[in-house]
Design a protein around this motif. Structure first.
Motif, PDB file in Angstrom:
ATOM      1  N   PHE A   1      44.502  36.925  22.087  1.00  0.00           N
ATOM      2  CA  PHE A   1      45.015  36.107  23.197  1.00  0.00           C
ATOM      3  C   PHE A   1      45.757  36.976  24.221  1.00  0.00           C
ATOM      4  O   PHE A   1      45.609  36.817  25.428  1.00  0.00           O
ATOM      5  N   VAL A   2      46.540  37.927  23.709  1.00  0.00           N
ATOM      6  CA  VAL A   2      47.307  38.802  24.611  1.00  0.00           C
ATOM      7  C   VAL A   2      46.356  39.693  25.411  1.00  0.00           C
ATOM      8  O   VAL A   2      46.532  39.883  26.629  1.00  0.00           O
ATOM      9  N   GLU A   3      45.324  40.221  24.729  1.00  0.00           N
ATOM     10  CA  GLU A   3      44.368  41.084  25.447  1.00  0.00           C
ATOM     11  C   GLU A   3      43.657  40.293  26.550  1.00  0.00           C
ATOM     12  O   GLU A   3      43.414  40.801  27.640  1.00  0.00           O
ATOM     13  N   GLU A   4      43.317  39.048  26.260  1.00  0.00           N
ATOM     14  CA  GLU A   4      42.669  38.225  27.284  1.00  0.00           C
ATOM     15  C   GLU A   4      43.605  37.987  28.471  1.00  0.00           C
ATOM     16  O   GLU A   4      43.203  38.091  29.621  1.00  0.00           O
ATOM     17  N   LEU A   5      44.868  37.685  28.157  1.00  0.00           N
ATOM     18  CA  LEU A   5      45.827  37.461  29.245  1.00  0.00           C
ATOM     19  C   LEU A   5      45.936  38.710  30.120  1.00  0.00           C
ATOM     20  O   LEU A   5      45.975  38.625  31.354  1.00  0.00           O
ATOM     21  N   LYS A   6      45.942  39.873  29.477  1.00  0.00           N
ATOM     22  CA  LYS A   6      46.028  41.122  30.255  1.00  0.00           C
ATOM     23  C   LYS A   6      44.845  41.234  31.210  1.00  0.00           C
ATOM     24  O   LYS A   6      45.007  41.638  32.368  1.00  0.00           O
ATOM     25  N   ALA A   7      43.665  40.877  30.737  1.00  0.00           N
ATOM     26  CA  ALA A   7      42.477  40.972  31.591  1.00  0.00           C
ATOM     27  C   ALA A   7      42.632  40.058  32.818  1.00  0.00           C
ATOM     28  O   ALA A   7      42.295  40.437  33.944  1.00  0.00           O
ATOM     29  N   TRP A   8      43.193  38.884  32.598  1.00  0.00           N
ATOM     30  CA  TRP A   8      43.377  37.932  33.706  1.00  0.00           C
ATOM     31  C   TRP A   8      44.418  38.468  34.708  1.00  0.00           C
ATOM     32  O   TRP A   8      44.268  38.347  35.931  1.00  0.00           O
ATOM     33  N   LEU A   9      45.475  39.087  34.139  1.00  0.00           N
ATOM     34  CA  LEU A   9      46.552  39.618  34.989  1.00  0.00           C
ATOM     35  C   LEU A   9      46.091  40.796  35.844  1.00  0.00           C
ATOM     36  O   LEU A   9      46.716  41.119  36.856  1.00  0.00           O
ATOM     37  N   ARG A  10      44.988  41.440  35.414  1.00  0.00           N
ATOM     38  CA  ARG A  10      44.481  42.582  36.206  1.00  0.00           C
ATOM     39  C   ARG A  10      43.842  42.137  37.513  1.00  0.00           C
ATOM     40  O   ARG A  10      43.575  42.948  38.389  1.00  0.00           O
ATOM     41  N   ILE A  11      43.577  40.843  37.646  1.00  0.00           N
ATOM     42  CA  ILE A  11      42.929  40.359  38.882  1.00  0.00           C
ATOM     43  C   ILE A  11      44.009  39.925  39.868  1.00  0.00           C
ATOM     44  O   ILE A  11      44.737  38.972  39.616  1.00  0.00           O
ATOM     45  N   PRO A  12      44.150  40.629  40.996  1.00  0.00           N
ATOM     46  CA  PRO A  12      45.260  40.343  41.925  1.00  0.00           C
ATOM     47  C   PRO A  12      45.002  39.092  42.780  1.00  0.00           C
ATOM     48  O   PRO A  12      44.583  39.189  43.928  1.00  0.00           O
ATOM     49  N   SER A  13      45.323  37.946  42.229  1.00  0.00           N
ATOM     50  CA  SER A  13      45.048  36.673  42.918  1.00  0.00           C
ATOM     51  C   SER A  13      46.223  36.277  43.803  1.00  0.00           C
ATOM     52  O   SER A  13      46.947  35.328  43.516  1.00  0.00           O
ATOM     53  N   ILE A  14      46.397  37.045  44.875  1.00  0.00           N
ATOM     54  CA  ILE A  14      47.524  36.817  45.797  1.00  0.00           C
ATOM     55  C   ILE A  14      47.081  35.797  46.845  1.00  0.00           C
ATOM     56  O   ILE A  14      46.382  36.130  47.802  1.00  0.00           O
ATOM     57  N   SER A  15      47.497  34.560  46.653  1.00  0.00           N
ATOM     58  CA  SER A  15      46.932  33.478  47.469  1.00  0.00           C
ATOM     59  C   SER A  15      47.387  33.511  48.918  1.00  0.00           C
ATOM     60  O   SER A  15      46.699  33.011  49.800  1.00  0.00           O
ATOM     61  N   THR A  16      48.572  34.074  49.170  1.00  0.00           N
ATOM     62  CA  THR A  16      49.099  34.028  50.536  1.00  0.00           C
ATOM     63  C   THR A  16      48.479  35.094  51.440  1.00  0.00           C
ATOM     64  O   THR A  16      48.660  35.047  52.648  1.00  0.00           O
ATOM     65  N   ASP A  17      47.783  36.054  50.857  1.00  0.00           N
ATOM     66  CA  ASP A  17      47.220  37.150  51.651  1.00  0.00           C
ATOM     67  C   ASP A  17      45.693  37.018  51.710  1.00  0.00           C
ATOM     68  O   ASP A  17      45.006  37.224  50.710  1.00  0.00           O
ATOM     69  N   PRO A  18      45.146  36.696  52.905  1.00  0.00           N
ATOM     70  CA  PRO A  18      43.697  36.448  53.027  1.00  0.00           C
ATOM     71  C   PRO A  18      42.837  37.632  52.584  1.00  0.00           C
ATOM     72  O   PRO A  18      41.684  37.441  52.182  1.00  0.00           O
ATOM     73  N   THR A  19      43.389  38.842  52.614  1.00  0.00           N
ATOM     74  CA  THR A  19      42.564  39.984  52.206  1.00  0.00           C
ATOM     75  C   THR A  19      42.275  39.968  50.693  1.00  0.00           C
ATOM     76  O   THR A  19      41.434  40.725  50.221  1.00  0.00           O
ATOM     77  N   TYR A  20      42.977  39.087  49.969  1.00  0.00           N
ATOM     78  CA  TYR A  20      42.736  38.977  48.517  1.00  0.00           C
ATOM     79  C   TYR A  20      41.914  37.733  48.139  1.00  0.00           C
ATOM     80  O   TYR A  20      41.899  37.337  46.974  1.00  0.00           O
ATOM     81  N   ALA A  21      41.237  37.154  49.127  1.00  0.00           N
ATOM     82  CA  ALA A  21      40.496  35.906  48.866  1.00  0.00           C
ATOM     83  C   ALA A  21      39.440  36.093  47.768  1.00  0.00           C
ATOM     84  O   ALA A  21      39.282  35.239  46.888  1.00  0.00           O
ATOM     85  N   THR A  22      38.729  37.223  47.798  1.00  0.00           N
ATOM     86  CA  THR A  22      37.669  37.462  46.806  1.00  0.00           C
ATOM     87  C   THR A  22      38.262  37.563  45.406  1.00  0.00           C
ATOM     88  O   THR A  22      37.768  36.951  44.451  1.00  0.00           O
TER      89      THR A  22
END
Ligand code: BES
Ligand code: ZN
Length: 458
Positions: free
Chosen positions: A15-36
């Motif tokens: 479970f922890v390893e999976e969470l780490k994988a998710w955290l590696r994706i920079p889902s910064i919603s306020t910055d349009p350059t991170y939309a992808t």
């Protein structure tokens, strides 16, 4: 319930390893350059929910970032729990203050350090893993729905519309959210209150262009001086907000609540230490806990104008701006407070200046009935995990959608959070204790069981 609890223990490391994988994706919603990347984080979660055994999983479009929806239907007779969380995160800057890359999670002193670890990927993921633990071992005792959105840090602008549009699909008995904090390490709590928000930006314009302060200084009014004076006058000597009518609709703290506040094991010295202040400052007559969770506030969040670069520049600026936000309590409304702020600024702007006033965003505060069956189920679950009865607390932060769940879907929300004030959410080195991650999974497994029993008994 033994089988799902055992499953969660047996699979804790994965479970922890999976969470780490998710955290590696920079889902910064306020910055349009991170939309992808923000969309990738949604798709990653949808895949994980499918692997967890959730039946109907969809990445649903909005006019902004998508909502991840998942459902598992057990029986028409079982109650339905709708889990809400957010997969978007705050920007990580200032980057130089992090000890590690914010999107390369590191385990340190039992914590997972990464942007989004506590707010809110780590907490939302606890419920995904609790659902998996049930689905892999036994039939869950409740019907499950997940709504994990991608715009919470951006004011959840498209979520009310989404709830309206999918009202029937989202029908449930209660909403479960982990995006708040424990009262203290090892001290469980359930939040029954959140504050709302009214956020504005004001600009004063004086001279039509920046001027030489030697040539013009002494002859024209300086917008920064004028704005600073206006901001300073927003509080009186009792640290009360001076905006006319600001307190009109405030629901006062009841005697019961004030007594409960006094009974909380609050460590003021540790609190001051965490904040890095030598003295506290509250509205006259209220304690720190009351002031930070049960009373409304006004704070200037940023101020700029003129020259702020290196060295000296003798400029008399044309403009000065500030971002100002109010934390609200029930029954203040963001619309009304924003209008009161507008009226206040318009009335006090000096004759030598013009004012621009922008409404940025807002949200309603909430109070949840502490006697609701779901609150008792959460209390039972937390007591089993921590070996002590949880406190009911109010929190000072905002989750605007909680009021929308009530208004649009008629749902009460159980705020069963596992953060700590020291998690540095929205700051460098955000962290989430792995002990709390596993406790949260256990509490979620237990909540589902306790809630089903409560509803059956009712
Ligand atoms: N998880 C927080 C809210 C929170 C923090 C609740 C601490 C209770 C205690 C949430 O993600 C958040 O930061 N919300 C914003 C809302 C705003 C952007 C509309 C907030 O409170 O500033
Ligand atoms: Zn947040």
């Amino acid at each position: 319930m033994d089988a799902p609890l055992q499953y969660a223990k047996d699979h804790a490391d994965r479970f922890v390893e999976e969470l780490k994988a998710w955290l590696r994706i920079p889902s910064i919603s306020t910055d349009p350059t991170y939309a992808t990347q923000t969309r990738s984080a949604a798709e990653w979660l949808a895949d994980n929910l499918r692997d967890a055994g959730m039946g109907d999983v969809e990445v649903m479009e909005t006019d902004g970032h998508p909502v991840v929806y998942a459902e598992h239907h057990v029986s028409d007779d079982a109650p339905t729990v709708l889990v809400y969380g957010h997969y978007d995160v705050q920007p990580p800057d200032p980057l130089e203050l992090w000890d590690n890359d914010p999107f390369e999670p590191v385990e340190k002193d039992g914590d997972l350090v990464a942007r989004g670890s506590a707010d809110d990927k780590g907490q939302a993921f606890m419920h995904v893993k609790a659902a998996e633990s049930w689905l892999a071992t036994d039939q869950p005792p409740v019907n499950l729905k997940f709504v994990i959105e991608g715009e919470e840090e951006n004011g959840s602008v498209h979520l009310p519309g989404f709830l309206e549009e999918h009202k029937d699909k989202l029908a449930a008995d209660v909403c479960l959210v982990s995006d708040t904090a424990l009262f203290a390490p090892g001290v469980p709590s359930i939040a029954y209150g959140l504050r709302g928000l009214a956020y504005v930006e004001v600009t004063l314009t004086g001279p039509k262009k920046d001027l030489h302060s030697g040539v013009y200084g002494g002859g024209v009014e300086n917008p920064i001086n004028a704005l600073a004076a206006m901001i300073a006058a927003l509080h009186d000597d009792d640290h009360r907000v001076t905006v006319e009518g600001f307190y009109d609709d405030v629901v006062a703290l009841s005697d019961d609540e004030r007594e409960a506040y006094r009974d909380l094991p609050f460590d003021e010295a540790a609190w001051k230490d965490e904040a890095g202040v030598s003295e506290t400052k509250t509205e006259a007559g209220y304690s720190v806990l009351e002031g930070t969770t049960g009373r409304p506030t006004l704070d200037c969040n940023g101020i700029w104008g003129g020259y702020t670069g290196e060295g000296a520049k003798t400029v008399l600026p044309s403009k000065a701006s500030a971002k100002i936000s109010c934390r609200l309590v029930p029954n203040q409304t963001p619309g009304d407070i924003t209008e009161k702020l507008r009226t206040h600024f318009e009335a006090h702007v000096p004759d030598t200046m013009s004012l621009t006033f922008r409404d940025l965003h807002g949200g309603h505060g909430v109070l949840v009935d502490r006697e609701a069956p779901a609150m008792q189920a959460a209390s039972e679950a937390l007591e089993a995990v921590f070996g002590q009865t949880p406190y009911f607390t109010r929190e000072g932060g905002s989750i605007p959608v909680v009021a929308d769940f009530k208004r649009i879907l008629g749902l009460d929300t159980v705020l069963m959070g596992f953060g700590l004030d020291s998690d540095s959410i929205h700051s460098p080195n955000e962290r989430f204790g792995l002990d709390r991650f596993h406790q949260g999974i256990e509490a979620s497994v237990r909540f589902m069981d306790a809630y089903a029993r409560q509803k059956e008994a009712a």
